[in-house]
Design a protein around this motif. Structure first.
Motif: not given
Lengths: 412, 318
Positions: A230-233, A167-181, A203-212
């Motif tokens: 995305a600016n950050a993950v 929240a304190g990082e002004s440069g982050i506008k778009k976030m990608y969430l990725i994790g193990q399924d 804005e969350i531009v991606g939210n996905e789970l990949h096979p672990i």
């Protein structure tokens, strides 16, 4: 033949005598985690941290109950749920009253169920479950129970802290969430969605789970993340999945931060090396860098005794000292109910880490300072003997102290 | 469109890496009739040996020496292991290589430990070759591509244009006749097994820095290599080439596009459930292409076995 029998019985009797006389006076903690197989590295490092903490912070300071030594008994669960329950039974049969486990929330869920049932049926042989690493929020919410104590900050608390930083990082506008399924990957994604919406307009531009453990090449994922703008993950990945994701991102030209739970130690810090600089931001308890003199000496001692180990889980020093304190307060190493009540609500000052820890009464979740740090070579205490480590740059004091819990604890 | 092109390149690099593994495997199979189940273990061994050598002498020496060591080891395995087992038939040979896989995998972990090792690409290749669509292709990937293409051309040349290749091809179909003509067929076998495993070792050497050198690497890539060989047709080098590229692209594209079951269901007129997390068909609605990506090659394998049991380019009855 008679002589043989005599000798045999003598040997047997003396063996029993010696074993009981030698070990009767120690307070044992069963350490049940993977010590063989692909996850053995994490388990072995954890064991070294437990052993050293018990030796240095309890036994060398006079033990518990005026002179009793504590002892860590290692039992290998091979990272398998069924095997873990067998080992818990082995520990109970040996008269061990403390069970320490941490790797995998799935296994922790199984153990907490077993301990709950066992304690109900065997009020004279109750055991306490010291969960030092499994962070599934359910363990201190819906599945909470009196005999379970969690010393790590759970996944929700950690996400709360990560999102404070974001929240304190002004440069982050778009976030990608990725994790193990699997359950943990899903818990991280859910918590990230919740807190990002609460605190930021990212804005969350991606939210996905990949096979672990099944993705051979993360390059296409990295391409997709970059293409999404995305600016950050944020990721809960661990092991090779974490390293491959991070490397592919860097190689493919991603230059934003990656916020992670498990992107350090057990070979990961060494493998990232220079690549991880300016990219990896890890959340965790226990401030190692910058460090204090007491911690420096402690870390040196640990390294001298176990060269391959790291202070990867500083909370273990909390767990060991808090258990010792609870035993002393209860005045007994076998009255588990009294010890559990002493642990519950305990406020503890850890001189080594210079932090305060509170074992919250309502759900047995340890409340402590949680930090966000970056992967860098500007550290006093490194990981994997690589020169690289984690330097903390943001601290949330007593993180999530007032967070709600759905726990309805039944007390004996 | 740019993302498409970049995926084509990524898939090509990955596919060619698979080819380096599957070419050795299919050569060994066509020559000796034995499926070398320990093939991926040699791939892992190549990566770890190259790592160890690179610690002392840098990447480039490892690139040359490690595959040679693996070749020698492979030849020794054939000479002193497989050749003795050979007389008992194919099943003992298969079991021999199966056991060898675990022996090598455990040995590697015994020597180098159970955590990943720090095997990195050389500094001279640590730059970006070119940029496309906001993504960059590192020089090391281009290097991987060149090595793989080079190996393919060299293999083709040796097999199709040289005397050694002629003998190998002849020994494939008529080993007895070739032997009667005065050629040392067991030596040819040993050579092919050595070179085959050496190719797997080379694949490990160049894949190690990119896909991470860790104890699970053999297991992770092992099964997919068999798929390449079977889909391409057991014993067909060209088939292995086509199948490797096909699977490389299949996996890359599957991971790149988040097409979900929801899109398809909506297209068929179903309505997206309001609270999908509590919906009985939640798993179906939230399923996406990247999630099923890793099983796509196996679906392809089954389809090929059903409709073209010899594989795409296989001639041999198996």
């Amino acid at each position: 033949m008679k002589l043989f029998k005599k000798i045999a019985s003598f040997v047997l009797a003396s063996g029993l005598f010696f074993s009981s006389s030698v070990f009767a006076d120690t307070v044992k903690i069963a350490f049940i985690d993977p010590l063989s197989g692909p996850f053995a590295t994490t388990g072995t490092i954890g064991l070294a941290e437990w052993k050293y903490a018990v030796e240095k912070l309890v036994n060398e300071k006079g033990g518990v109950l005026g002179g009793k030594k504590m002892e860590v008994v290692a039992l290998d669960n091979k990272m398998d749920g069924k095997e873990s329950l067998v080992q818990v039974q082995v520990a109970i049969d040996q008269g061990i009253r403390f069970i320490a486990q941490g790797n995998s929330s799935g296994i922790a869920n199984a153990i907490t169920d077993m301990v709950k049932k066992h304690n109900k049926r065997n009020p004279d042989k109750q055991v306490i479950f010291l969960n030092y690493s499994a962070v599934d929020p359910a363990l201190t919410n819906d599945k909470c129970q009196f005999w379970h104590f969690r010393f790590d900050a759970n996944a929700d608390i950690k996400m709360d802290v990560i999102t404070d930083v974001i929240a304190g990082e002004s440069g982050i506008k778009k976030m990608y969430l990725i994790g193990q399924d699997y359950s943990f990957g899903k818990a991280v994604a859910a918590a990230a969605e919740k807190y990002l919406a609460q605190k930021t307009s990212i804005e969350i531009v991606g939210n996905e789970l990949h096979p672990i453990g099944r993705v051979k090449d993360f390059t296409p994922y990295a391409r997709k993340i970059i293409a999404s703008g995305a600016n950050a993950v944020i990721t809960g990945n661990w092991g090779a999945d974490m390293v491959n994701l991070g490397r592919s991102l860097k190689e493919s030209g991603f230059d934003g931060p990656v916020y992670c739970y498990y992107c350090a130690t057990a070979g990961i810090t060494r493998t990232f090396g220079e690549t991880g600089k300016g990219m990896l931001n890890i959340v965790g308890e226990g401030k190692l860098n910058p460090m204090n003199p007491a911690l420096e000496a402690y870390n040196k001692g640990l390294k001298a005794k176990y060269p391959e180990a790291d202070m990867s889980q500083p909370r273990i020093t909390n767990a060991v000292q808090m258990v010792a304190k609870a035993i002393n307060e209860a005045g007994s190493a076998t009255d588990m109910k009294a010890i559990a009540y002493a642990l519950e609500g305990m406020e503890f000052e850890n001189e080594l880490l210079q932090t305060k820890v509170v074992m919250r009464t309502s759900d047995h979740q340890a409340i402590q300072d949680v930090h966000v740090g970056m992967h860098t070579d500007d550290v006093d205490i490194d990981f994997d003997n690589s020169g690289y480590g984690i330097k903390m740059y943001k601290t949330v004091k007593m993180a999530s102290m007032d967070s709600p819990t759905t726990c309805k604890m039944k007390r004996p | 469109m740019d993302l498409f092109i970049i995926n084509v390149i990524d898939g090509l690099i990955y596919g060619l890496l698979l080819f380096m593994l599957s070419s050795g495997l299919t050569l060994i199979f066509s020559m000796m009739g034995v499926l070398n189940l320990s093939h991926a273990a040699f791939y892992m061994l190549g990566a770890y040996l190259a790592y160890q050598i690179s610690v002392y002498t840098g990447f480039w020496v490892g690139l040359i020496v490690a595959p040679l060591l693996v070749t020698i080891l492979g030849a020794a395995v054939e000479r002193y292991g497989l050749r003795r087992v050979h007389q008992y038939g194919h099943v003992p040979e298969l079991i021999f290589t199966f056991g060898l896989f675990f022996v090598i995998e455990e040995l590697v972990q015994y020597i180098w430990g159970r955590s990943m090792v720090n095997y990195n690409s050389p500094e001279s290749l640590d730059f970006i070759a070119f940029n496309l669509a906001g993504g960059s292709i590192p020089a090391y990937k281009v290097f991987m591509l060149l090595v793989s293409v080079g190996i393919f051309l060299a293999l083709y040349y040796v097999l199709a244009r040289t005397r050694v290749g002629m003998i190998i091809q002849a020994a494939l179909s008529y080993p007895k006749t070739v032997e009667a003509l005065g050629h040392n067929v067991p030596l040819v076998f040993m050579g092919v097994f050595g070179v085959g495993t050496g190719l797997a070792g080379l694949a490990g050497v160049i894949a190690g820095p990119s896909l991470t050198t860790f104890p699970g690497m053999a297991f992770l890539l092992g099964s997919i290599v068999f798929v390449c060989v079977v889909v391409g047709g057991l014993g067909s080098l060209f088939g292995a080439f086509v199948a490797s590229l096909l699977i490389g692209w299949l996996q890359t594209f599957a991971a790149s596009y988040n097409i979900g079951a929801a899109d398809i269901l909506i297209a068929f007129g179903y309505e997206y459930p309001k609270d999908v997390y509590y919906h009985p068909w939640r798993d179906l609605w939230t399923l996406t292409l990247p999630q099923i990506g890793p099983i796509l090659p196996y679906i392809l394998l089954i389809l090929v076995l059903v409709f073209r049991p010899n594989g795409l380019f296989g001639k041999r009855e198996t």
